[in-house]
Design a protein around this motif. Sequence first.
Motif, PDB file in Angstrom:
ATOM      1  N   ASP A  28       0.847  -1.199   0.000  1.00  0.00           N
ATOM      2  CA  ASP A  28       0.000   0.000   0.000  1.00  0.00           C
ATOM      3  C   ASP A  28       0.880   1.246   0.000  1.00  0.00           C
ATOM      4  O   ASP A  28       2.054   1.199   0.393  1.00  0.00           O
ATOM      5  CB  ASP A  28      -0.921   0.018   1.219  1.00  0.00           C
ATOM      6  N   HIS A  53      -2.999  -1.536   6.057  1.00  0.00           N
ATOM      7  CA  HIS A  53      -3.624  -1.825   4.757  1.00  0.00           C
ATOM      8  C   HIS A  53      -2.832  -2.894   4.004  1.00  0.00           C
ATOM      9  O   HIS A  53      -3.409  -3.809   3.411  1.00  0.00           O
ATOM     10  CB  HIS A  53      -3.743  -0.548   3.917  1.00  0.00           C
ATOM     11  N   HIS A  71       0.336   5.702   0.598  1.00  0.00           N
ATOM     12  CA  HIS A  71      -0.506   6.891   0.759  1.00  0.00           C
ATOM     13  C   HIS A  71       0.363   8.130   0.640  1.00  0.00           C
ATOM     14  O   HIS A  71       1.539   8.128   1.021  1.00  0.00           O
ATOM     15  CB  HIS A  71      -1.224   6.895   2.114  1.00  0.00           C
TER      16      HIS A  71
HETATM   17 MG    MG Z   1      -4.546   2.333   1.862  1.00  0.00          MG
END
Ligand code: MG
Length: 159
Positions: free
Chosen positions: A10, A44, A12
């Motif tokens: 993941d 995540h 961000h």
């Molecule tokens: Mg995420």
Amino acid sequence: MQLRIGQGYDVHAIADGLPMWLGGVPIPSDRGFVAHSDGDVAIHALCDALLGAAALGDIGLHFPDNSSEWKGADSKELLRRVVEMLAAKGWKPGNADITIALQAPKLRPHIDAMRNTLAPILKLPADAVSVKATTTERLGFVGRGEGCEAWAVVTIIPL
Ligand code: MG
């Protein structure tokens, strides 16, 4: 013994004035993650690794980022749900190994808190939950402080 492996990834973006949650714990920082949920990239990636090991799809399938139900969501709750989904299919986590790439702040002081937070949700002892952190030596989007990446590898075993 039956054993499956899963991996998750993941990323961000980082912006000023947002909270930074990683591995289920708040990280003191004046910058944080742009996200629909709390943006906890480590959790995540972990959720995707667990779902992947059980071939149960991915986090976006189960917790859509256009759903108001998951707006600002505590990612620990998503992880709890994922562990329940695995249990419903007869699986439980065997161990987890997470790597987080972040330029700043330094995560070393928070690693044990992350392991101790994640372990009970995974129903594992803390010594079966590894969290590692690295910078990218100021290279790439992580190195420029524009984002944070996380990878997770897990095993799952029959309940
Ligand atoms: Mg995420």
